[in-house]
Design a protein around this motif. Structure first.
Motif, PDB file in Angstrom:
ATOM      1  N   THR A 266      16.080  -2.030   7.157  1.00 30.26           N
ATOM      2  CA  THR A 266      15.670  -0.871   6.362  1.00 30.26           C
ATOM      3  C   THR A 266      16.758   0.184   6.454  1.00 30.26           C
ATOM      4  O   THR A 266      17.505   0.235   7.440  1.00 30.26           O
ATOM      5  N   CYS A 267      16.829   1.025   5.443  1.00 30.96           N
ATOM      6  CA  CYS A 267      17.883   2.039   5.373  1.00 30.96           C
ATOM      7  C   CYS A 267      17.682   3.122   6.420  1.00 30.96           C
ATOM      8  O   CYS A 267      18.580   3.918   6.670  1.00 30.96           O
ATOM      9  N   VAL A 268      16.469   3.177   6.997  1.00 33.73           N
ATOM     10  CA  VAL A 268      16.191   4.234   7.980  1.00 33.73           C
ATOM     11  C   VAL A 268      16.058   3.686   9.395  1.00 33.73           C
ATOM     12  O   VAL A 268      15.637   4.381  10.304  1.00 33.73           O
ATOM     13  N   CYS A 269      16.435   2.419   9.584  1.00 32.04           N
ATOM     14  CA  CYS A 269      16.381   1.852  10.945  1.00 32.04           C
ATOM     15  C   CYS A 269      17.365   2.575  11.858  1.00 32.04           C
ATOM     16  O   CYS A 269      18.479   2.883  11.451  1.00 32.04           O
TER      17      CYS A 269
ATOM     18  N   ILE B 287       8.556   7.468   9.633  1.00 33.41           N
ATOM     19  CA  ILE B 287       8.508   8.757   8.935  1.00 33.41           C
ATOM     20  C   ILE B 287       8.066   8.625   7.466  1.00 33.41           C
ATOM     21  O   ILE B 287       7.904   9.616   6.780  1.00 33.41           O
ATOM     22  N   SER B 288       7.902   7.369   7.000  1.00 39.57           N
ATOM     23  CA  SER B 288       7.749   7.194   5.553  1.00 39.57           C
ATOM     24  C   SER B 288       6.383   7.616   5.063  1.00 39.57           C
ATOM     25  O   SER B 288       5.362   7.194   5.606  1.00 39.57           O
ATOM     26  N   TYR B 289       6.369   8.432   3.993  1.00 41.64           N
ATOM     27  CA  TYR B 289       5.108   8.889   3.391  1.00 41.64           C
ATOM     28  C   TYR B 289       5.402   9.359   1.974  1.00 41.64           C
ATOM     29  O   TYR B 289       6.365  10.100   1.762  1.00 41.64           O
TER      30      TYR B 289
ATOM     31  N   LEU C 274       0.828  -1.212   0.000  1.00 39.19           N
ATOM     32  CA  LEU C 274       0.000   0.000   0.000  1.00 39.19           C
ATOM     33  C   LEU C 274       0.857   1.255   0.000  1.00 39.19           C
ATOM     34  O   LEU C 274       0.508   2.273  -0.610  1.00 39.19           O
ATOM     35  N   TYR C 275       2.016   1.186   0.657  1.00 39.32           N
ATOM     36  CA  TYR C 275       2.967   2.311   0.639  1.00 39.32           C
ATOM     37  C   TYR C 275       3.469   2.528  -0.791  1.00 39.32           C
ATOM     38  O   TYR C 275       3.442   3.638  -1.314  1.00 39.32           O
ATOM     39  N   GLY C 276       3.860   1.454  -1.458  1.00 40.94           N
ATOM     40  CA  GLY C 276       4.323   1.563  -2.852  1.00 40.94           C
ATOM     41  C   GLY C 276       3.216   2.067  -3.753  1.00 40.94           C
ATOM     42  O   GLY C 276       3.424   2.937  -4.608  1.00 40.94           O
TER      43      GLY C 276
ATOM     44  N   ASN D 260      15.173  -5.294   0.155  1.00 41.03           N
ATOM     45  CA  ASN D 260      14.477  -5.124   1.450  1.00 41.03           C
ATOM     46  C   ASN D 260      13.075  -4.551   1.318  1.00 41.03           C
ATOM     47  O   ASN D 260      12.233  -4.750   2.171  1.00 41.03           O
ATOM     48  N   PHE D 261      12.827  -3.800   0.252  1.00 43.65           N
ATOM     49  CA  PHE D 261      11.470  -3.334  -0.080  1.00 43.65           C
ATOM     50  C   PHE D 261      11.266  -3.621  -1.555  1.00 43.65           C
ATOM     51  O   PHE D 261      11.308  -2.710  -2.400  1.00 43.65           O
ATOM     52  N   PRO D 262      11.065  -4.891  -1.899  1.00 41.52           N
ATOM     53  CA  PRO D 262      11.128  -5.312  -3.313  1.00 41.52           C
ATOM     54  C   PRO D 262      10.008  -4.790  -4.195  1.00 41.52           C
ATOM     55  O   PRO D 262      10.116  -4.853  -5.413  1.00 41.52           O
TER      56      PRO D 262
HETATM   57  O1  LIG Z   1      14.883   0.805   3.360  1.00 35.78           O
HETATM   58  C1  LIG Z   1      14.677   1.874   2.913  1.00 35.78           C
HETATM   59  C2  LIG Z   1      13.311   2.422   2.669  1.00 35.78           C
HETATM   60  O2  LIG Z   1      13.427   3.589   1.898  1.00 35.78           O
HETATM   61  C3  LIG Z   1      12.668   2.667   3.983  1.00 35.78           C
HETATM   62  S1  LIG Z   1      11.117   3.421   3.873  1.00 35.78           S
HETATM   63  O3  LIG Z   1      10.139   2.344   3.719  1.00 35.78           O
HETATM   64  O4  LIG Z   1      11.091   4.329   2.708  1.00 35.78           O
HETATM   65  O5  LIG Z   1      10.951   4.144   5.139  1.00 35.78           O
END
Ligand SMILES: O=C[C@H](O)CS(=O)(=O)O
Ligand SMILES: NC(=O)c1ccc[n+]([C@@H]2O[C@H](COP(=O)([O-])OP(=O)(O)OC[C@H]3O[C@@H](n4cnc5c(N)ncnc54)[C@H](O)[C@@H]3O)[C@@H](O)[C@H]2O)c1
Length: 492
Positions: free
Chosen positions: A295-298, A452-454, A117-119, A164-166
C-alpha cells in the motif's frame, strides 16, 4: 459470459464482466484482443478480458462527452439518489466483490471485504457531499450588480488506477466525480480489471446512465495517450507510481488538464522512548504488513529511539514472524502473495542490498519453501541511509529498523526523501505530538495508530507524492470549477 470458467463460487455470476463498458454497452476491444487475468496466489488463469486500445478509449471519451450534458443537468439530489442505490448494491454484493478482488489481487478475503466496504464508503459519502457544492453571493462593489461564485462540474474525467486497491481507488475517484456532475473513463490496472468491471456492472444496475461511467481495460500506453491527448478530457485523476504520475503530468500539459495525482510513498514510522510499546508494535504491524506491504501508506522505514529500541525490536519481530502467510482464500491467512514476479524481485533486491550494507535479518528474509510470489514478513535491524530501502518504496513485507537518539534527528530522517504521503509516530507526550505533527512533511500523519484510512478525511501527498486530495469535502472540489458571475443592470 467469461471465456474461462472462473474458479470461485459467486452468488451472482453476472458480476463477472470480461468486456469493455462503453456508452452503456459491453463490447469487445476494437481489435478483438483479450488479456489473461491470473490469480497471483497460484499463477493460474482465472479469466480473459477484452484488451482495449486507443480507439476504444476515444469511443469512451466520446460517450462520456455525450453523457455529460444530461448528467450534469440533473439535480445534485437526483444524482445522490442514484449514487445511494449504487452504494446499497455494492454493500449487498460485498462478498462476491471480495471474492473477485482476492482472486485477481491476492489479498486475504477479509481484507478484500474491508476494501469493498471502504470503497463503498466513498460512494455513500459523496452521494451526500454532492448536495453541498455550495456557491457564494459576494457583497457587490457596484449598485445594481450581483456577484456570484458558483461551482460547476469540470466535465469528462479520465481515471487511471493501480492494482493494489482495485476497487477502492476507483470508487474514491468515481464517487466525487459523479456527485459533482462529471462523467468518466476508467482505465484499471492490467492485473486487476475484474473488480473495476464488477463495480461498473453494479453502477448500471443502480441506474447510472449510459456513458456516465466507461471502463476500458487494456494497453496502458495507448489508452493513456488518448486520455492525456484528447481535449474533451478536462480532468485526469491518477493513482499509481510517482514515475508514471510525472509522465502523465507532462503529457497532460498540452491540453492543460486539471490533475489529481495520488503517487508513491516512503512512509516513516517513528517510535519515541515514551511511546506505549504495545500500541507502537500493533501500529507498526498494521501499517507495514497490510496488503503484504503493498500500500502507498505502508511504513517503509521504522525509526526507533535508543531507549525503547531493543524492547520494540523483540516484540515487533515476534509479531511479524507470527503472521500467517498463504492463499488469501484460506481462513486466518493474514498475508497473501505479492502481485507478480517483478514485485518479488524488488523485495528480494531490497533485502539483499540491506544485508550487503550491514543490516541484520531478524525474521523472514527469504521466500524459502513458500514458492510463487509469496514472501515472508521480514524485519531487518541496523538499517542505514546507505541502503536502497531508505530511499525507495519497497512495496512489500520488509521492515527496516533505523535507530536514532534525538527527536530532531528522527524528524530530519523522516523528511529526507522526495516523498511526502504518509507518516506515523508514537508518543504519549502532547507537546511532542504538536511539534512533530507539524514538522513532518507529509500529507497524512497517523499519531499512535498505523491505520488512518477513512472516506471522510482528506487523503493525499505533498512533495512528489501527489497533487490534490481524495475523500472528505475537499475531494469534491477536485471535480468542480469555480465560476464568477457578475450580473449588472439590476438597479430599480
Ligand atoms: O495504497 C494506497 C491506498 O490509498 C491506501 S488506503 O487504503 O487509502 O489507506
Ligand atoms: N497515493 C495513493 O493513493 C496510492 C494508492 C495506491 C498506489 N499508489 C502507488 O502506486 C504504485 C503501485 O501501483 P502500480 O504498480 O499499479 O503503479 P503504476 O504507476 O505502475 O500503474 C498505475 C496505473 O497506471 C497505468 N500506467 C502505467 N504506465 C502508464 C502510461 N504510460 N500511461 C498511462 N497509464 C499508465 C497502469 O496500467 C495502472 O493502471 C506504488 O508506487 C504506490 O505507492 C499510490
Amino acid at each position: 459470459m467469461p471465456t474461462l470458467p472462473f474458479p470461485f463460487d459467486l452468488r451472482d455470476a453476472a458480476l463477472l464482466r470480461d468486456e469493455l463498458l462503453v456508452d452503456g454497452a459491453w463490447a469487445p476491444a476494437a481489435g478483438g484482443a483479450r488479456a489473461t487475468i491470473v490469480d497471483p496466489a497460484t499463477g493460474t488463469a482465472i479469466a480473459t478480458v477484452a484488451d482495449g486500445g486507443a480507439l476504444d478509449a476515444r469511443r469512451a471519451v466520446d460517450a462520456a462527452h455525450a453523457a455529460f450534458g444530461p448528467w450534469s443537468r440533473r439535480t445534485a439530489k437526483d444524482r445522490a439518489t442514484v449514487l445511494r442505490r449504487w452504494f446499497d448494491l455494492v454493500v449487498e454484493h460485498a462478498d462476491d466483490l471480495a471474492t473477485i478482488l482476492t482472486a485477481e489481487q491476492g489479498k486475504p478475503l477479509a481484507e478484500a471485504r474491508g476494501e469493498i466496504l471502504y470503497g463503498a464508503g466513498f460512494i455513500e459519502w459523496y452521494a451526500e457531499e454532492g448536495k453541498r457544492a455550495y456557491g457564494e453571493l459576494i457583497p457587490t462593489n457596484v449598485e445594481g450588480r450581483e456577484l456570484l461564485a458558483i461551482k460547476q462540474p469540470i466535465g469528462v474525467c479520465a481515471a487511471i488506477t493501480p492494482w493494489n486497491f482495485p476497487m477502492a481507488m476507483i470508487a474514491r475517484k468515481l464517487a466525487p466525480a459523479l456527485a459533482a456532475g462529471c462523467t468518466a473513463v476508467v482505465k484499471p490496472a492490467p492485473a486487476t480489471p475484474l473488480s473495476a468491471l464488477a463495480l461498473a456492472e453494479l453502477a448500471q444496475r443502480a441506474g447510472i446512465p449510459a456513458g456516465v461511467i466507461n471502463v476500458v481495460p487494456g494497453d496502458a500506453e495507448a489508452i493513456g495517450g488518448e486520455l492525456t491527448d484528447n481535449p474533451l478530457v478536462r480532468k485526469l485523476t491518477f493513482t499509481g507510481s510517482t514515475a508514471v504520475g510525472r509522465l502523465l503530468m507532462r503529457r497532460s500539459a498540452d491540453t492543460v488538464k486539471k490533475l489529481s495525482l495520488e503517487l508513491g510513498g516512503n512512509a516513516p514510522l517513528i517510535v519515541f522512548d515514551d511511546a506505549d510499546l504495545d500500541r507502537a508494535v500493533r501500529g507498526a504491524i498494521d501499517s507495514k504488513f497490510r496488503n503484504a506491504g503493498q500500500t502507498c501508506v505502508c511504513a517503509n522505514r521504522i525509526l526507533v529511539q535508543d531507549g525503547i529500541h531493543d524492547a520494540f525490536v523483540e516484540r515487533f519481530v515476534a509479531a511479524a514472524a507470527a503472521l500467517r502467510v498463504g492463499n488469501g482464500f484460506e481462513p486466518d491467512v493474514q498475508q497473501g502473495p505479492l502481485i507478480d514476479e517483478r514485485a518479488l524481485a524488488k523485495v528480494r533486491d531490497h533485502v539483499a542490498d540491506a544485508v550487503a550494507h550491514g543490516g541484520t535479518v531478524r525474521c523472514g528474509g527469504d521466500a524459502g519453501e513458500l514458492g510463487g510470489t509469496f514472501f515472508p514478513p521480514t524485519v531487518i535491524t541496523g538499517a542505514t541511509t546507505a541502503m536502497r530501502i531508505a530511499d525507495e518504496e519497497t512495496f512489500g513485507p520488509v521492515a527496516p529498523i533505523f535507530r536514532f537518539r534525538e527527536e530532531d534527528e528522527a524528524v530530519a530522517l523522516a523528511n529526507a526523501t522526495e516523498s511526502g504521503l504518509a507518516a506515523y509516530f508514537f508518543t504519549r507526550d502532547a507537546a511532542r505530538i504538536a511539534r512533530v505533527g507539524r514538522a513532518l512533511e507529509h500529507g497524512v500523519v497517523g499519531v499512535n495508530t498505523g491505520l488512518i484510512s477513512y472516506e471522510g478525511a482528506p487523503f493525499g501527498g505533498v512533495k512528489q507524492s501527489g497533487l490534490g486530495r481524495e475523500g472528505s469535502r475537499h475531494g469534491l472540489d477536485d471535480f468542480l470549477e469555480l465560476k464568477y458571475l457578475c450580473i449588472d443592470g439590476l438597479a430599480g
